[in-house]
Design a protein around this motif. Structure first.
Motif, PDB file in Angstrom:
ATOM      1  N   SER A 155      53.927  89.704  -4.266  1.00 26.80           N
ATOM      2  CA  SER A 155      54.865  90.612  -4.954  1.00 26.80           C
ATOM      3  C   SER A 155      56.253  90.367  -5.001  1.00 26.80           C
ATOM      4  N   SER A 156      56.746  90.836  -5.600  1.00 28.40           N
ATOM      5  CA  SER A 156      58.261  91.056  -5.706  1.00 28.40           C
ATOM      6  C   SER A 156      59.070  92.497  -5.916  1.00 28.40           C
ATOM      7  N   ALA A 157      59.906  92.624  -5.115  1.00 31.70           N
ATOM      8  CA  ALA A 157      60.410  93.951  -4.987  1.00 31.70           C
ATOM      9  C   ALA A 157      61.632  94.493  -6.119  1.00 31.70           C
ATOM     10  N   GLY A 158      61.676  93.631  -7.029  1.00 33.66           N
ATOM     11  CA  GLY A 158      62.561  93.790  -7.985  1.00 33.66           C
ATOM     12  C   GLY A 158      62.541  92.725  -9.037  1.00 33.66           C
ATOM     13  N   ALA A 159      63.391  92.855 -10.054  1.00 29.96           N
ATOM     14  CA  ALA A 159      63.356  91.620 -11.124  1.00 29.96           C
ATOM     15  C   ALA A 159      63.401  90.172 -10.822  1.00 29.96           C
ATOM     16  N   SER A 160      62.528  89.375 -11.166  1.00 28.99           N
ATOM     17  CA  SER A 160      62.343  88.017 -10.701  1.00 28.99           C
ATOM     18  C   SER A 160      62.282  87.100 -11.618  1.00 28.99           C
ATOM     19  N   ASN A 161      63.217  85.791 -11.632  1.00 29.41           N
ATOM     20  CA  ASN A 161      62.770  84.745 -12.269  1.00 29.41           C
ATOM     21  C   ASN A 161      61.375  84.104 -11.938  1.00 29.41           C
ATOM     22  N   SER A 162      60.876  83.210 -12.739  1.00 30.54           N
ATOM     23  CA  SER A 162      59.414  82.562 -12.238  1.00 30.54           C
ATOM     24  C   SER A 162      59.255  82.293 -10.721  1.00 30.54           C
ATOM     25  N   THR A 163      58.192  82.777 -10.220  1.00 38.61           N
ATOM     26  CA  THR A 163      57.904  82.292  -9.166  1.00 38.61           C
ATOM     27  C   THR A 163      56.550  81.511  -9.019  1.00 38.61           C
ATOM     28  N   THR A 164      56.544  80.412  -8.421  1.00 35.04           N
ATOM     29  CA  THR A 164      55.196  79.794  -8.500  1.00 35.04           C
ATOM     30  C   THR A 164      54.430  79.800  -6.960  1.00 35.04           C
ATOM     31  N   TYR A 165      53.199  80.278  -7.100  1.00 36.55           N
ATOM     32  CA  TYR A 165      52.408  80.576  -6.016  1.00 36.55           C
ATOM     33  C   TYR A 165      51.491  79.430  -6.103  1.00 36.55           C
ATOM     34  N   ASN A 166      51.429  78.497  -5.011  1.00 41.60           N
ATOM     35  CA  ASN A 166      50.473  77.459  -4.870  1.00 41.60           C
ATOM     36  C   ASN A 166      49.078  78.080  -3.991  1.00 41.60           C
ATOM     37  N   ALA A 167      48.133  77.726  -4.539  1.00 47.22           N
ATOM     38  CA  ALA A 167      46.681  78.593  -3.941  1.00 47.22           C
ATOM     39  C   ALA A 167      45.877  77.064  -3.520  1.00 47.22           C
ATOM     40  N   THR A 168      45.700  77.275  -2.095  1.00 48.99           N
ATOM     41  CA  THR A 168      45.042  76.509  -1.113  1.00 48.99           C
ATOM     42  C   THR A 168      43.683  77.058  -0.723  1.00 48.99           C
ATOM     43  N   TYR A 169      42.588  76.586  -1.284  1.00 47.46           N
ATOM     44  CA  TYR A 169      41.343  77.069  -0.862  1.00 47.46           C
ATOM     45  C   TYR A 169      40.628  76.489   0.111  1.00 47.46           C
ATOM     46  N   MET A 170      40.015  77.112   1.043  1.00 49.64           N
ATOM     47  CA  MET A 170      39.286  76.204   2.061  1.00 49.64           C
ATOM     48  C   MET A 170      37.650  76.962   2.193  1.00 49.64           C
ATOM     49  N   ALA A 171      36.831  75.977   2.424  1.00 52.75           N
ATOM     50  CA  ALA A 171      35.272  76.353   2.603  1.00 52.75           C
ATOM     51  C   ALA A 171      35.026  75.769   3.891  1.00 52.75           C
ATOM     52  N   ASN A 172      34.151  76.278   4.783  1.00 55.05           N
ATOM     53  CA  ASN A 172      33.305  75.628   5.653  1.00 55.05           C
ATOM     54  C   ASN A 172      31.886  76.242   5.644  1.00 55.05           C
ATOM     55  N   ILE A 173      30.839  75.374   6.072  1.00 54.64           N
ATOM     56  CA  ILE A 173      29.364  75.954   6.261  1.00 54.64           C
ATOM     57  C   ILE A 173      29.018  75.865   7.817  1.00 54.64           C
ATOM     58  N   ALA A 174      27.839  76.613   7.958  1.00 54.75           N
ATOM     59  CA  ALA A 174      27.178  76.246   9.316  1.00 54.75           C
ATOM     60  C   ALA A 174      25.984  75.507   9.075  1.00 54.75           C
ATOM     61  N   GLY A 175      25.229  74.964  10.218  1.00 55.84           N
ATOM     62  CA  GLY A 175      23.999  74.403   9.847  1.00 55.84           C
ATOM     63  C   GLY A 175      23.079  75.034   9.154  1.00 55.84           C
ATOM     64  N   LEU A 176      22.881  76.378   9.155  1.00 56.28           N
ATOM     65  CA  LEU A 176      21.794  77.266   8.328  1.00 56.28           C
ATOM     66  C   LEU A 176      22.178  77.751   7.138  1.00 56.28           C
ATOM     67  N   THR A 177      23.515  77.280   6.686  1.00 53.90           N
ATOM     68  CA  THR A 177      23.741  77.674   5.177  1.00 53.90           C
ATOM     69  C   THR A 177      22.846  77.233   4.219  1.00 53.90           C
ATOM     70  N   GLU A 178      22.275  78.112   3.488  1.00 52.83           N
ATOM     71  CA  GLU A 178      21.139  77.851   2.609  1.00 52.83           C
ATOM     72  C   GLU A 178      21.698  76.657   1.416  1.00 52.83           C
ATOM     73  N   ALA A 179      20.679  75.647   1.288  1.00 51.06           N
ATOM     74  CA  ALA A 179      21.250  74.744   0.151  1.00 51.06           C
ATOM     75  C   ALA A 179      21.022  75.597  -1.151  1.00 51.06           C
ATOM     76  N   GLY A 180      22.309  74.858  -1.952  1.00 50.05           N
ATOM     77  CA  GLY A 180      22.349  75.553  -3.393  1.00 50.05           C
ATOM     78  C   GLY A 180      23.512  75.352  -3.902  1.00 50.05           C
ATOM     79  N   THR A 181      23.956  75.639  -5.038  1.00 51.63           N
ATOM     80  CA  THR A 181      25.032  75.410  -5.746  1.00 51.63           C
ATOM     81  C   THR A 181      25.644  76.825  -5.922  1.00 51.63           C
ATOM     82  N   TYR A 182      27.113  76.841  -5.039  1.00 53.00           N
ATOM     83  CA  TYR A 182      27.397  78.317  -4.946  1.00 53.00           C
ATOM     84  C   TYR A 182      28.528  78.558  -6.016  1.00 53.00           C
TER      85      TYR A 182
END
Length: 194
Positions: A155-182
């Motif tokens: 968010s921005s509390a007021g007028a703002s020049n361009s802000t860049t938000y870099n998104a870093t995604y993470m994923a882990n699985i367990a031994g019993l996580t079902e096989a497939g394309t998620y």
């Protein structure tokens, strides 16, 4: 108001008069409109983790191969001239294959735990006056949205020049996580507050 004469005389020997017209509406009101503006863009709309492992955390990349080191998969860029600023939200279910899912971390910033199901994201901000919303701003990861619930990420509390938000995604699985394309479809929305 109206026509008036101004007399000119003095010790210099000449005399005369000049006519002037005095009006009562001598002020001009000037107005202009500044249009409302909001810009919002994503640098990439397709990202991926590649093949997940129970022994090593994976981070999404925009080439869909994934990486084993934290890296931004894409960024969001937001700006507005609204005095009330803006908010950015995300909505969408976690990684899903049929009826199987990889657990979303939830709305608390959480450390990586290899060998357990985890899906989350974190952001960092640069430029403008926008900021990342807790719980997405710390060193851990979170994901508090689902298919019907939005979660505010920035968010921005007021007028703002361009802000860049870099998104870093993470994923882990367990031994019993079902096989497939998620897959997951996440919808980001930027809304100005006028």
């Amino acid at each position: 108001t109206g026509l008036r004469a101004i007399s000119v005389a003095g010790s210099f020997g000449d005399t005369g008069s000049i006519s002037v017209y005095i009006v009562d509406n001598d002020q001009v009101t000037v107005n202009a409109t500044v249009a409302q503006a909001l810009t919002f863009s994503l640098s990439s709309t397709t990202i991926g983790f590649g093949t997940l492992s129970t022994t090593q955390v994976k981070f999404a990349s925009n080439d869909n191969a994934g990486t084993t080191t934290p890296a931004a998969a894409h960024n969001l860029q937001v700006s507005t001239n609204s005095a009330g600023g803006y908010v950015v939200t995300v909505k969408g279910a976690t990684l899903t294959y049929g009826t199987s899912t990889i657990d979303a971390i939830g709305a608390s910033n959480t450390a990586i735990a290899t060998g357990t199901e985890q899906f989350g994201v974190r952001f960092d901000a640069s430029g403008g006056s926008g900021t990342v919303t807790v719980p997405y701003a710390a060193s851990g990861y979170a994901y508090g949205a689902d298919a019907t619930t939005t979660s505010q990420v920035a968010s921005s509390a007021g007028a703002s020049n361009s802000t860049t938000y870099n998104a870093t995604y993470m994923a882990n699985i367990a031994g019993l996580t079902e096989a497939g394309t998620y897959t997951a479809t996440l919808t980001y929305v930027g809304t100005a507050t006028y």
